[in-house]
Write a protein that holds these residues in place. Structure first.
Motif, PDB file in Angstrom:
ATOM      1  N   VAL A 105     -24.078 -15.543   4.584  1.00 57.01           N
ATOM      2  CA  VAL A 105     -24.218 -15.117   4.942  1.00 57.01           C
ATOM      3  C   VAL A 105     -23.517 -13.362   5.090  1.00 57.01           C
ATOM      4  CG1 VAL A 105     -21.138 -14.559   6.283  1.00 57.01           C
ATOM      5  CG2 VAL A 105     -22.186 -17.065   6.291  1.00 57.01           C
ATOM      6  N   GLY A 106     -23.002 -13.201   3.459  1.00 59.77           N
ATOM      7  CA  GLY A 106     -23.275 -12.060   2.997  1.00 59.77           C
ATOM      8  C   GLY A 106     -24.656 -11.411   2.741  1.00 59.77           C
ATOM      9  N   GLN A 107     -25.686 -12.085   2.831  1.00 58.51           N
ATOM     10  CA  GLN A 107     -26.987 -11.249   3.024  1.00 58.51           C
ATOM     11  C   GLN A 107     -27.178 -11.056   4.014  1.00 58.51           C
ATOM     12  OE1 GLN A 107     -29.297 -14.266   0.132  1.00 58.51           O
ATOM     13  NE2 GLN A 107     -28.505 -13.055  -1.363  1.00 58.51           N
ATOM     14  N   LEU A 108     -26.750 -11.668   4.904  1.00 60.70           N
ATOM     15  CA  LEU A 108     -27.550 -11.475   6.376  1.00 60.70           C
ATOM     16  C   LEU A 108     -27.314 -10.308   6.515  1.00 60.70           C
ATOM     17  CD1 LEU A 108     -28.825 -13.414   9.051  1.00 60.70           C
ATOM     18  CD2 LEU A 108     -26.466 -12.402   9.936  1.00 60.70           C
ATOM     19  N   ILE A 142     -31.122 -17.847   0.874  1.00 60.09           N
ATOM     20  CA  ILE A 142     -31.626 -19.194   2.177  1.00 60.09           C
ATOM     21  C   ILE A 142     -32.260 -19.695   1.715  1.00 60.09           C
ATOM     22  CG2 ILE A 142     -31.137 -18.339   3.711  1.00 60.09           C
ATOM     23  CD1 ILE A 142     -29.097 -21.685   2.655  1.00 60.09           C
ATOM     24  N   GLY A 143     -33.333 -18.185   2.410  1.00 56.49           N
ATOM     25  CA  GLY A 143     -34.584 -18.915   2.828  1.00 56.49           C
ATOM     26  C   GLY A 143     -35.226 -20.026   1.738  1.00 56.49           C
ATOM     27  N   LYS A 144     -35.450 -18.755   0.593  1.00 52.99           N
ATOM     28  CA  LYS A 144     -35.986 -19.541  -0.621  1.00 52.99           C
ATOM     29  C   LYS A 144     -35.836 -21.119  -1.655  1.00 52.99           C
ATOM     30  CE  LYS A 144     -37.130 -18.190  -5.539  1.00 52.99           C
ATOM     31  NZ  LYS A 144     -36.910 -19.443  -5.942  1.00 52.99           N
ATOM     32  N   THR A 145     -34.173 -21.003  -1.413  1.00 55.58           N
ATOM     33  CA  THR A 145     -33.622 -22.302  -2.087  1.00 55.58           C
ATOM     34  C   THR A 145     -34.414 -23.377  -0.541  1.00 55.58           C
ATOM     35  OG1 THR A 145     -31.917 -20.689  -2.317  1.00 55.58           O
ATOM     36  CG2 THR A 145     -31.583 -23.537  -2.393  1.00 55.58           C
ATOM     37  N   LEU A 146     -34.392 -23.501   0.749  1.00 57.45           N
ATOM     38  CA  LEU A 146     -34.635 -24.095   1.422  1.00 57.45           C
ATOM     39  C   LEU A 146     -35.797 -24.571   1.274  1.00 57.45           C
ATOM     40  CD1 LEU A 146     -32.869 -22.888   5.110  1.00 57.45           C
ATOM     41  CD2 LEU A 146     -32.778 -25.354   3.481  1.00 57.45           C
ATOM     42  N   ALA A 147     -36.515 -23.254   0.630  1.00 57.29           N
ATOM     43  CA  ALA A 147     -38.681 -23.763   0.510  1.00 57.29           C
ATOM     44  C   ALA A 147     -38.551 -24.337  -0.457  1.00 57.29           C
ATOM     45  CB  ALA A 147     -39.605 -22.695   0.808  1.00 57.29           C
ATOM     46  N   ASP A 148     -38.012 -24.697  -1.604  1.00 58.67           N
ATOM     47  CA  ASP A 148     -38.326 -25.046  -3.111  1.00 58.67           C
ATOM     48  C   ASP A 148     -37.872 -26.510  -2.709  1.00 58.67           C
ATOM     49  OD1 ASP A 148     -38.879 -22.528  -4.328  1.00 58.67           O
ATOM     50  OD2 ASP A 148     -37.325 -21.848  -5.319  1.00 58.67           O
ATOM     51  N   TYR A 194     -33.105 -16.935  11.210  1.00 60.06           N
ATOM     52  CA  TYR A 194     -32.074 -15.984  10.273  1.00 60.06           C
ATOM     53  C   TYR A 194     -33.220 -14.824   9.308  1.00 60.06           C
ATOM     54  CZ  TYR A 194     -29.570 -15.025   6.147  1.00 60.06           C
ATOM     55  OH  TYR A 194     -28.693 -14.511   4.732  1.00 60.06           O
ATOM     56  N   ALA A 195     -33.986 -15.289   9.009  1.00 63.49           N
ATOM     57  CA  ALA A 195     -34.680 -13.688   8.427  1.00 63.49           C
ATOM     58  C   ALA A 195     -34.703 -12.840   9.992  1.00 63.49           C
ATOM     59  CB  ALA A 195     -36.227 -14.574   8.665  1.00 63.49           C
ATOM     60  N   ALA A 196     -35.113 -13.343  11.152  1.00 61.44           N
ATOM     61  CA  ALA A 196     -35.100 -12.024  12.212  1.00 61.44           C
ATOM     62  C   ALA A 196     -34.090 -11.446  12.487  1.00 61.44           C
ATOM     63  CB  ALA A 196     -35.743 -13.169  13.268  1.00 61.44           C
ATOM     64  N   ALA A 197     -33.305 -12.439  12.618  1.00 60.89           N
ATOM     65  CA  ALA A 197     -31.972 -11.801  12.904  1.00 60.89           C
ATOM     66  C   ALA A 197     -31.495 -10.689  11.749  1.00 60.89           C
ATOM     67  CB  ALA A 197     -30.863 -12.975  13.228  1.00 60.89           C
ATOM     68  N   SER A 198     -32.441 -10.740  10.759  1.00 64.53           N
ATOM     69  CA  SER A 198     -31.210 -10.530   9.053  1.00 64.53           C
ATOM     70  C   SER A 198     -31.927  -8.473   9.601  1.00 64.53           C
ATOM     71  CB  SER A 198     -31.122 -11.361   7.850  1.00 64.53           C
ATOM     72  OG  SER A 198     -31.880  -9.764   7.385  1.00 64.53           O
TER      73      SER A 198
END
Length: 399
Positions: free
Chosen positions: A154-157, A188-194, A237-241
């Motif tokens: 949430v904070g990194q968005l 969050i994207g990196k964690t999901l990918a890993d 998430y990335a597009a919204a960010s």
């Protein structure tokens, strides 16, 4: 890059499954080996290589891979949904003042590096509240290993991060000011990918692979369903960010140029690390673009160079030979560690003369000389994109 070469060309040793918009002799051997290994996977329909190609983790950056009922998480990359956004403003070059103060305002509004927003509610004034609430309302359905990361996500968005991500002010050939930015899905994207790469490596059908980093999920399995579920969320998430950062950047510009009553055109917002289900050569396939954009007929996109060379606004030609794709940027010609060994902060200052930006040792790895020539990269893909305009950087924010 050899401009006399007629692209595409087949990669030697790939049984013509790899077609390149790059000169093989100018690509690192490690990247060529990666491409051959990808092409040898039994699920791969074909691989298309963009002129910004360079070695990556697992799969090559600057590659487009079409697979039949399978997908490799490494062919997407760990920064799921990474991409760019751009918008033209009504400001003219002769109206620019105090760019140092504007950079400070942008850096205050948009956290960079490891920084994050203190709270999300104050960001909802840009009309994104419903979308943000819906996005995080689905957080509990993601992989259970990431549940503890919700407050961080949430904070990194709407934050920049570091590396090659940027916020820029540019001038086009008509001296109109543009806002551009490059960012991804943060931690969050990196964690999901890993997490999903680790799961893929454990599956029995991947145990015989020469490079386990290329482990795949197969259609119709619970592991594939779980990956696609999390993948679509991370891309959203990335597009919204990016949309949120663009709103914050625009707000800083409006406040800085208050007397001008600044207007903005419709934005461009595109991924270049992602998966899409597409029809390729008459077949429904899963297409991964890692460091590549979709360049369908009429698609508008931004192809950035480096902090010293600006970006190109392009329109896709819809070339089926490239799987409707084009490069995502200039592409690195040397690693970050090599750039730090070869160049100094003084070199960076010299190569970014006239640009309001950081010029310290902390961003030497982003020095323009570490990247390929963006003009040659664009020239190599004239059959993939039409140039709408070249943007010259005048202000750059790095993490």
């Amino acid at each position: 890059m050899n401009r006399s070469t007629a692209f595409p060309v087949a990669l030697t040793g790939s049984r013509d499954r790899v077609q390149m918009w790059a000169d093989e002799t100018e690509v690192e051997q490690a990247a060529l080996q990666q491409l051959r290994r990808v092409a040898a996977l039994p699920w791969v329909h074909g691989v298309r290589v963009m002129p910004d190609v360079h070695v990556g983790k697992g799969a090559t950056i600057g590659s487009v891979i079409a697979m039949n009922q399978a997908v490799s998480p490494s062919a997407v990359g760990v920064d799921i949904g990474c991409g760019v956004a751009a918008v033209r403003t009504s400001i003219r070059a002769d109206q620019l003042v105090d760019l140092d103060l504007l950079r400070a305002s942008v850096e205050s509004a948009i956290p960079v590096g490891f920084n994050a927003h203190d709270e999300l509610p104050k960001l909802r004034r840009f009309g994104m509240e419903a979308g943000v609430d819906k996005l995080f309302g689905r957080f509990g359905s993601l992989d259970e290993k990431v549940q503890k990361l919700k407050s961080k996500a949430v904070g990194q968005l709407g934050t920049l991060g570091g590396g090659n991500h940027f916020l820029e002010l540019c001038l086009d050939q008509e001296d109109r000011v543009w806002i551009t930015l490059h960012s991804g899905s943060r931690n969050i994207g990196k964690t999901l990918a890993d997490r999903h790469i680790s799961i893929a490596k454990s599956l029995s059908h991947n145990r015989g692979l020469v490079d386990r980093e290329l482990a795949v999920f197969l259609e119709g399995t619970p592991q594939m369903d779980a990956y696609k579920h999390d993948l679509w969320w991370a891309q959203e998430y990335a597009a919204a960010s990016r949309a949120l950062m663009l709103a914050l950047f625009k707000n800083a510009v409006v406040n800085h140029f208050e007397a001008l009553h600044v207007q903005f055109d419709a934005p461009i917002n595109v991924h270049h690390n992602y998966v899409n289900e597409e029809q390729i050569d008459g077949r429904n396939l899963l297409v991964t673009r890692k460091g590549a954009i979709r360049a369908g007929a009429g698609d508008l996109a931004l192809i950035p160079g480096s902090m010293g060379t600006g970006s190109y606004v392009v329109r896709g030609r819809g070339n089926p030979g490239s799987y409707f794709s084009a490069s995502h940027g200039a592409g690195r010609r040397m690693s970050r560690s090599q750039a730090k060994r070869m160049y100094s902060a003084n070199d960076l200052a010299q190569q970014t003369t006239g640009i309001e930006c950081r010029k310290d040792a902390g961003v030497v790895d982003e020095i323009p000389a570490a990247y390929k020539d963006i003009h040659q990269v664009i020239e190599a893909q004239k059959d993939l994109v039409e140039v709408v305009g070249h943007l010259r950087t005048i202000l750059c924010v790095k993490g």
